[in-house]
Design an enzyme around this catalytic site. Structure first.
Site, short mmCIF file in Angstrom:
data_model
loop_
_atom_site.label_atom_id
_atom_site.label_comp_id
_atom_site.label_asym_id
_atom_site.label_seq_id
_atom_site.Cartn_x
_atom_site.Cartn_y
_atom_site.Cartn_z
N HIS A 51 -7.34 -6.31 1.86
CA HIS A 51 -6.29 -5.41 1.68
C HIS A 51 -4.96 -5.85 2.86
O HIS A 51 -3.84 -5.53 2.28
CB HIS A 51 -6.67 -4.04 1.91
CG HIS A 51 -5.58 -2.90 1.58
ND1 HIS A 51 -5.17 -2.92 0.47
CD2 HIS A 51 -5.01 -2.06 2.14
CE1 HIS A 51 -4.12 -1.69 0.12
NE2 HIS A 51 -4.32 -1.20 1.47
N SER A 110 1.02 -1.22 -0.13
CA SER A 110 0.16 -0.07 -0.06
C SER A 110 0.85 1.16 0.06
O SER A 110 1.74 1.32 -0.90
CB SER A 110 -0.97 0.00 1.18
OG SER A 110 -2.07 0.78 1.05
#
Length: 252
Positions: free
Chosen positions: A229, A92
């Site tokens: 995620h 990320s």
């Protein structure tokens, strides 16, 4: 004290491959606690600790990806592991830091063993969830929804002044990291790169991550793994196997 925190290491460290984890926005070493239990073979795993959290709680927060990358480079240069034996694993926001650090190292004539870009859209693609302008309550609500924040924090506003500065700094940094033009072939990163996508990740999908091929000239593969995620913290053994796949590729 170095911002690189060692999570795990094999008993044999001579010529060990060094895996350096760059966390997502708001992440610290605690998020990677399960990585400490991994069984390693001539490997070292470290995590980069950004300012404003854990033992760096009093350090000024940083709102620029390039500055975080410079800090990482200095830490890599002063640690006991060789840069040419190092694979940076960025997830990320951490992928942005990892890419910038890799690029700056190349400009200095220093080449990593490899780079892993995980769970992050390419630099020319704007994130679909922008939190920088949100009020505190909405900001925390979104973090809980993403899965990057303990739900109890939403019910404990007395803790917000402690945690929010670092969280907001990270999100400001990652949301500002956007480029309107693409690099040419000569500007692409010339080190072996592995892309990773989560099959249930709602923050960065396969096609958005695939676009990193426009920025990296030596992408060896794009793996799709199970999870949302935060697969990087939830499935450390799976991630280790992905890292080892790149390490083997670059050694062959």
């Amino acid at each position: 004290m170095s911002p690189l925190i060692k999570l795990a290491a094999s008993s044999r460290l001579h010529d060990a491959t060094h895996y350096v984890l760059c966390p997502f926005a708001g992440g610290g070493s605690g998020a990677f606690r399960h990585w400490r239990t991994l069984s390693l073979e001539n490997e070292v795993i470290s995590v980069m600790l950004y300012p404003g959290r854990e033992f760096r709680i009093d350090d000024p927060t940083v709102i620029n990806i390039g500055t975080l990358a410079e800090e990482m480079i200095q830490a890599l240069k002063t640690c006991n592991q060789r840069i040419e034996d190092t694979i940076i694993v960025g997830h990320s926001m951490g992928a942005q830091v990892a890419y910038e650090a890799s690029k700056k190292l190349v400009n200095q004539g220093l080449f990593l063993k490899g780079l892993i870009i995980s769970g992050c859209q390419a630099p020319h693609i704007k994130g679909r969830r922008l939190l920088g302008e949100c009020d505190d309550k909405t900001f925390i609500h979104n973090l809980v929804e993403i899965g990057g924040c303990d739900p109890s924090l939403a019910k404990s506003p007395e803790w917000w002044p402690i945690f929010l500065p670092a969280l907001r700094a990270d999100f400001t940094a990652t949301e500002q990291y956007i480029f309107t033009s693409l690099p040419n072939d000569k500007e692409g990163l010339p080190i072996p790169t592995l892309l990773i996508s989560g099959d249930q990740d709602r923050e960065a999908n396969f096609s958005e991550i695939e676009e990193w091929k426009l920025w990296c000239n030596k992408v060896v593969d794009h793996l799709v793994v199970e999870g949302g995620h935060f697969y990087i913290t939830e499935q450390p053994q799976m991630m280790l196997e992905c890292i080892r796949a790149l390490s083997t590729e670059t050694t062959a």
